[in-house]
Design an enzyme around this catalytic site. Structure first.
Site, PDB file in Angstrom:
ATOM      1  N   ASP A 154      -0.161 -10.226   6.839  1.00  0.00           N
ATOM      2  CA  ASP A 154       0.716  -9.436   5.978  1.00  0.00           C
ATOM      3  C   ASP A 154       1.014 -10.209   4.694  1.00  0.00           C
ATOM      4  O   ASP A 154       1.368 -11.390   4.739  1.00  0.00           O
ATOM      5  CB  ASP A 154       2.020  -9.138   6.739  1.00  0.00           C
ATOM      6  CG  ASP A 154       2.942  -8.201   5.993  1.00  0.00           C
ATOM      7  OD1 ASP A 154       2.434  -7.339   5.252  1.00  0.00           O
ATOM      8  OD2 ASP A 154       4.171  -8.322   6.161  1.00  0.00           O
ATOM      9  N   CYS A 201      10.239  -0.910   5.808  1.00  0.00           N
ATOM     10  CA  CYS A 201      10.801   0.219   6.565  1.00  0.00           C
ATOM     11  C   CYS A 201      12.014  -0.158   7.414  1.00  0.00           C
ATOM     12  O   CYS A 201      12.669   0.727   7.968  1.00  0.00           O
ATOM     13  CB  CYS A 201       9.727   0.841   7.457  1.00  0.00           C
ATOM     14  SG  CYS A 201       8.486   1.757   6.521  1.00  0.00           S
ATOM     15  N   ALA A 239       9.780  -5.683   9.904  1.00  0.00           N
ATOM     16  CA  ALA A 239       9.955  -7.134  10.013  1.00  0.00           C
ATOM     17  C   ALA A 239      11.426  -7.500  10.180  1.00  0.00           C
ATOM     18  O   ALA A 239      11.832  -8.101  11.173  1.00  0.00           O
ATOM     19  CB  ALA A 239       9.373  -7.836   8.787  1.00  0.00           C
TER      20      ALA A 239
END
Length: 281
Positions: A81, A207, A229
């Site tokens: 990521d 999100c 996360a």
């Protein structure tokens, strides 16, 4: 074994749900995420940031994820990521990651295209899918704070995808990294307009903390992957704090990690259901 996320994201796009991708940092968070996804029969993307790669080591992370994937009866991908360099992305590919993000979103458009194409050309030879970002999401990521938000332009997105050959695209539509101070304003019209001109799966970062109905609407508009996360870190830390407030003398990690793992599982289950990926494995 670990699989590429390309097929699971394409399937999500075709059937109008999203894959929930979770950032993990250690064995405990990995186990919590994998066990919950397996219980919910959801395809899964495990994610590690450059900071986590440095903290835990990409060899250890790849080995843990590979072990989990062999034991689970769901498809699992391991994803870098916000990869901050081509060098790190290539190292992750070579050690067994099945998906990488190369993030050139802070660069000028042409430099972003060049960086992403370099990684995509290498990754595709190894059958690894590549995610990139166009536009810029504000907030705190890997201890780097940015107040800059640049919403993704649909026509630029179409050109970017065509020129880079990227497999999925993270777009900036009003979310942010880290903890929100208020309710984010999601630009659903931008998602819909990008979906009209871009054929690959679209990704929504930041999100954690976004209202459930907004995430669901974003998925309806064309988002195929949602990144989680901060909510995991909050749940894990809160449970540890609670444990030690009640048992300050406890020293056995097998005891204090157990409730923290259970707390993360609750978050993971909720996000999988919001994404709509349960029973899609």
């Amino acid at each position: 074994m670990l699989v590429s996320s390309k097929e699971m994201l394409q399937k999500a796009q075709q059937n109008k749900y999203a894959i929930a991708a979770f950032n993990i940092h250690n064995l405990e968070t990995l186990k919590a995420v994998v066990e919950t996804a397996e219980a919910e029969q959801s395809p899964l993307i495990l994610q590690t940031t450059p900071g986590t790669c440095e903290y835990a080591g990409i060899d250890y992370l790849a080995a843990m994820a590979e072990t989990a994937s062999k034991a689970a009866d769901i498809p699992i991908a391991l994803h870098l990521d916000h990869g901050n360099s081509a060098d790190l992305a290539i190292k992750c590919i070579d050690v067994g990651y099945t998906s990488v993000m190369i993030d050139g979103s802070m660069l000028p458009f042409e430099e972003n295209v060049s960086l992403v194409k370099q990684v995509a050309d290498y990754a595709h030879k190894k059958h690894v899918q590549v995610e990139a970002e166009l536009g810029h999401i504000s907030g705190v990521e890997e201890n780097i704070s940015s107040s800059t938000e640049l919403l993704t332009d649909p026509m630029e997105a179409a050109e970017f995808v065509k020129r880079t050959g990227v497999d999925s695209l993270a777009i900036a539509v009003g979310t942010a990294h880290g903890i929100y101070k208020g309710t984010p304003k999601i630009h659903f019209d931008i998602i819909r307009n990008i979906r009209k001109v871009v054929s690959i799966p679209l990704v929504l970062h930041g999100c954690s903390g976004v209202p459930e109905d907004d995430v669901k609407q974003a998925v309806e508009c064309g988002i195929c992957k949602i990144n989680i996360a901060t909510d995991i870190k909050i749940a894990f830390a809160a449970e540890l704090k609670e444990f030690f407030s009640l048992k300050p003398d406890e020293t056995d990690p097998r005891k204090y990690f157990k409730p923290a793992i259970e707390s993360v599982k609750e978050v993971v289950k909720s996000k999988i259901h919001i994404a709509g990926s349960y029973n899609k494995a």
